[in-house]
Design a protein around this motif. Structure first.
Motif, PDB file in Angstrom:
ATOM      1  N   GLY A 120     -41.569  27.466 -21.412  1.00 55.17           N
ATOM      2  CA  GLY A 120     -40.388  27.072 -20.529  1.00 55.17           C
ATOM      3  C   GLY A 120     -39.910  28.077 -19.968  1.00 55.17           C
ATOM      4  N   VAL A 121     -39.705  29.462 -20.259  1.00 51.54           N
ATOM      5  CA  VAL A 121     -39.279  30.443 -19.684  1.00 51.54           C
ATOM      6  C   VAL A 121     -40.234  30.912 -18.468  1.00 51.54           C
ATOM      7  N   ALA A 122     -41.631  30.824 -18.672  1.00 48.47           N
ATOM      8  CA  ALA A 122     -42.469  31.043 -17.644  1.00 48.47           C
ATOM      9  C   ALA A 122     -42.420  30.239 -16.447  1.00 48.47           C
ATOM     10  N   GLY A 123     -42.089  28.840 -16.817  1.00 49.10           N
ATOM     11  CA  GLY A 123     -42.006  27.735 -15.437  1.00 49.10           C
ATOM     12  C   GLY A 123     -40.678  28.034 -14.984  1.00 49.10           C
ATOM     13  N   THR A 124     -39.676  28.405 -15.781  1.00 48.14           N
ATOM     14  CA  THR A 124     -38.315  28.560 -15.094  1.00 48.14           C
ATOM     15  C   THR A 124     -38.414  29.911 -14.157  1.00 48.14           C
ATOM     16  N   TRP A 125     -38.827  30.747 -14.650  1.00 45.33           N
ATOM     17  CA  TRP A 125     -38.957  31.952 -14.048  1.00 45.33           C
ATOM     18  C   TRP A 125     -39.699  31.960 -12.611  1.00 45.33           C
ATOM     19  N   THR A 126     -40.805  31.141 -12.692  1.00 49.70           N
ATOM     20  CA  THR A 126     -41.516  31.091 -11.521  1.00 49.70           C
ATOM     21  C   THR A 126     -40.818  30.361 -10.563  1.00 49.70           C
ATOM     22  N   VAL A 127     -40.126  29.193 -10.866  1.00 47.43           N
ATOM     23  CA  VAL A 127     -39.259  28.296  -9.866  1.00 47.43           C
ATOM     24  C   VAL A 127     -38.385  29.164  -9.195  1.00 47.43           C
ATOM     25  N   GLY A 128     -37.620  29.787 -10.002  1.00 42.92           N
ATOM     26  CA  GLY A 128     -36.505  30.880  -9.582  1.00 42.92           C
ATOM     27  C   GLY A 128     -37.166  31.743  -8.628  1.00 42.92           C
ATOM     28  N   HIS A 129     -38.203  32.568  -8.934  1.00 44.21           N
ATOM     29  CA  HIS A 129     -38.856  33.287  -8.021  1.00 44.21           C
ATOM     30  C   HIS A 129     -39.166  32.770  -6.608  1.00 44.21           C
ATOM     31  N   LEU A 130     -39.704  31.837  -6.793  1.00 48.32           N
ATOM     32  CA  LEU A 130     -40.337  31.195  -5.546  1.00 48.32           C
ATOM     33  C   LEU A 130     -39.083  30.602  -4.746  1.00 48.32           C
ATOM     34  N   LEU A 131     -38.059  30.159  -5.150  1.00 51.89           N
ATOM     35  CA  LEU A 131     -36.969  29.610  -4.485  1.00 51.89           C
ATOM     36  C   LEU A 131     -36.395  30.717  -3.823  1.00 51.89           C
ATOM     37  N   ALA A 132     -36.006  31.700  -4.642  1.00 53.46           N
ATOM     38  CA  ALA A 132     -35.607  33.084  -3.874  1.00 53.46           C
ATOM     39  C   ALA A 132     -36.433  33.399  -2.725  1.00 53.46           C
ATOM     40  N   THR A 133     -37.643  33.739  -2.932  1.00 50.92           N
ATOM     41  CA  THR A 133     -38.652  34.201  -1.903  1.00 50.92           C
ATOM     42  C   THR A 133     -39.048  33.194  -0.666  1.00 50.92           C
ATOM     43  N   ARG A 134     -39.060  32.025  -0.954  1.00 49.83           N
ATOM     44  CA  ARG A 134     -39.598  30.961  -0.148  1.00 49.83           C
ATOM     45  C   ARG A 134     -38.390  30.165   0.763  1.00 49.83           C
ATOM     46  N   LEU A 135     -37.499  29.738  -0.309  1.00 49.88           N
ATOM     47  CA  LEU A 135     -36.516  29.065   0.287  1.00 49.88           C
ATOM     48  C   LEU A 135     -35.489  29.887   0.926  1.00 49.88           C
ATOM     49  N   PHE A 136     -34.693  30.863   0.284  1.00 44.22           N
ATOM     50  CA  PHE A 136     -33.604  31.661   0.514  1.00 44.22           C
ATOM     51  C   PHE A 136     -34.128  32.987   1.342  1.00 44.22           C
ATOM     52  N   ARG A 137     -35.518  33.221   1.305  1.00 47.06           N
ATOM     53  CA  ARG A 137     -36.029  34.285   2.316  1.00 47.06           C
ATOM     54  C   ARG A 137     -35.603  35.626   1.698  1.00 47.06           C
ATOM     55  N   ARG A 138     -35.453  35.837   0.450  1.00 45.62           N
ATOM     56  CA  ARG A 138     -35.347  36.978  -0.039  1.00 45.62           C
ATOM     57  C   ARG A 138     -36.386  37.821  -0.460  1.00 45.62           C
ATOM     58  N   ASP A 139     -36.577  39.203  -0.628  1.00 44.75           N
ATOM     59  CA  ASP A 139     -37.594  40.120  -0.736  1.00 44.75           C
ATOM     60  C   ASP A 139     -38.085  39.996  -2.424  1.00 44.75           C
ATOM     61  N   ALA A 140     -39.062  40.515  -2.503  1.00 43.86           N
ATOM     62  CA  ALA A 140     -39.760  40.268  -4.162  1.00 43.86           C
ATOM     63  C   ALA A 140     -38.744  40.750  -5.171  1.00 43.86           C
ATOM     64  N   LYS A 141     -37.981  41.855  -4.793  1.00 46.09           N
ATOM     65  CA  LYS A 141     -37.208  42.240  -5.925  1.00 46.09           C
ATOM     66  C   LYS A 141     -36.145  41.441  -6.203  1.00 46.09           C
ATOM     67  N   VAL A 142     -35.663  40.602  -5.172  1.00 48.39           N
ATOM     68  CA  VAL A 142     -34.157  39.592  -5.653  1.00 48.39           C
ATOM     69  C   VAL A 142     -35.220  38.425  -6.136  1.00 48.39           C
ATOM     70  N   GLY A 143     -36.349  38.219  -5.789  1.00 47.91           N
ATOM     71  CA  GLY A 143     -37.190  37.276  -6.425  1.00 47.91           C
ATOM     72  C   GLY A 143     -37.166  37.294  -8.012  1.00 47.91           C
ATOM     73  N   VAL A 144     -37.674  38.558  -8.458  1.00 47.65           N
ATOM     74  CA  VAL A 144     -37.739  38.850  -9.722  1.00 47.65           C
ATOM     75  C   VAL A 144     -36.498  38.581 -10.640  1.00 47.65           C
ATOM     76  N   ILE A 145     -35.528  39.258  -9.980  1.00 49.09           N
ATOM     77  CA  ILE A 145     -34.190  39.261 -10.569  1.00 49.09           C
ATOM     78  C   ILE A 145     -33.424  37.720 -10.667  1.00 49.09           C
TER      79      ILE A 145
END
Length: 314
Positions: free
Chosen positions: A72-97
């Motif tokens: 569950g954690v892995a799935g949620t983390w992945t979705v959060g990272h992708l939304l941050a980097t693809r939808l909100f256009r943030r960099d990889a560091k913000v994607g991890v956070i």
């Protein structure tokens, strides 16, 4: 629903009391830090030890429990990272956070008291087993991903996985929660028993864990105001309060966990974001405002969503 809500509300009222006492200056912020240290180093380890020393594991494998939660954690983390980097256009560091903020539950300070109040002793066994690897695993993964993101965004050499594991392993060997788990399980398997007087002292310290933990986290919240990047922080908060417990619920069902263990995992996954996401952000100087906002937003709305999950599980 009303009875479930009444079981959840006291948890958040204690958090609110801590927040008010710190915000108004009734207690100094240093007091909250000291209370948090007491909880982490003494009260919660005593609770974990006492729970596991007397637990009946009934042959249930911890690997299914860990798999249900961390899938569950892995799935949620992945979705959060992708939304941050693809939808909100943030960099990889913000994607991890973003991914970490969406998937790092405050299991020690809020999860344990909540599960103790709603599920009971069998639920505490499940949470104690989860805590054995939760913090070290999440911090290792978060650090490795942030090292890679920093190298990608800012350039420079990143530390090797071996170096990171060595550092975390050294910290883990001194972690009070891990030590309490090892000693508690050893007592259980060796069928050892404490003298009555010592057992009573441990029971008193264990009883202090829940209220003191909740008040201390409430006092700590004064350091995490909601500021900036509301769209992304709000999205991460939704993932934390809804997607993570939904995935843990699904995985627990598919892996056929015992009801109390499944309930404990879903409940603790539904609690607000833990401060460790903010600590990682501070260390790497990226996304700390985002992490702070997610902590505050999830705490503010947690009483509603946690009540929903508690009702669903009942």
């Amino acid at each position: 629903m009303s009875s479930v809500f009444l079981n959840v509300v006291p948890v958040f009222i204690l958090i609110l009391i801590g927040w008010v006492t710190a915000k108004t200056g009734i207690l100094k912020q240093e007091t909250g830090d000291a209370l948090g240290e007491f909880v982490f180093k003494i009260a919660v380890p005593m609770l974990i030890f006492r729970t596991l020393a007397d637990a009946h594991f009934e042959g249930v494998s911890p690997f299914r429990l860990w798999a249900a939660y961390f899938l569950g954690v892995a799935g949620t983390w992945t979705v959060g990272h992708l939304l941050a980097t693809r939808l909100f256009r943030r960099d990889a560091k913000v994607g991890v956070i973003t991914g970490m903020s969406a998937s790092f539950a405050n299991n020690v300070f809020i999860g344990l008291p909540l599960v103790a109040n709603i599920v009971g002793k069998d639920g505490l066994v499940a949470i104690s087993i989860l805590l054995a690897i939760h913090l070290p695993l999440m911090m290792v993964v978060g650090t490795i991903l942030m090292e890679g993101a920093v190298s990608k965004v800012d350039g420079g050499k990143k530390r090797s996985v071996a170096e990171i594991l060595k550092q975390v392993g050294s910290n883990l060997a001194r972690n009070p929660l891990v030590l309490a788990l090892v000693v508690g399980v050893s007592f259980n398997f060796l069928d050892l028993h404490l003298p009555v007087a010592i057992a009573m002292v441990i029971d008193h310290l264990s009883a202090a864990a829940a209220p003191v933990a909740l008040i201390s986290i409430g006092m700590a919240l004064t350091q995490y105001p909601i500021r900036g990047d509301i769209g992304l922080s709000g999205t991460a908060a939704i993932l934390k309060l809804l997607l993570l417990p939904a995935l843990v619920f699904l995985m627990s069902y598919l892996l056929a966990l015992p009801h109390d263990w499944a309930a404990a995992l879903v409940l603790t996954s539904s609690v607000p974001t833990g401060i460790n996401a903010w600590l990682i952000a501070q260390r790497f100087r990226s996304g700390h405002g985002l992490a702070a906002s997610v902590i505050s937003i999830t705490t503010a709305f947690g009483v509603v969503t946690v009540s929903f999950w508690a009702w669903l599980l009942s």
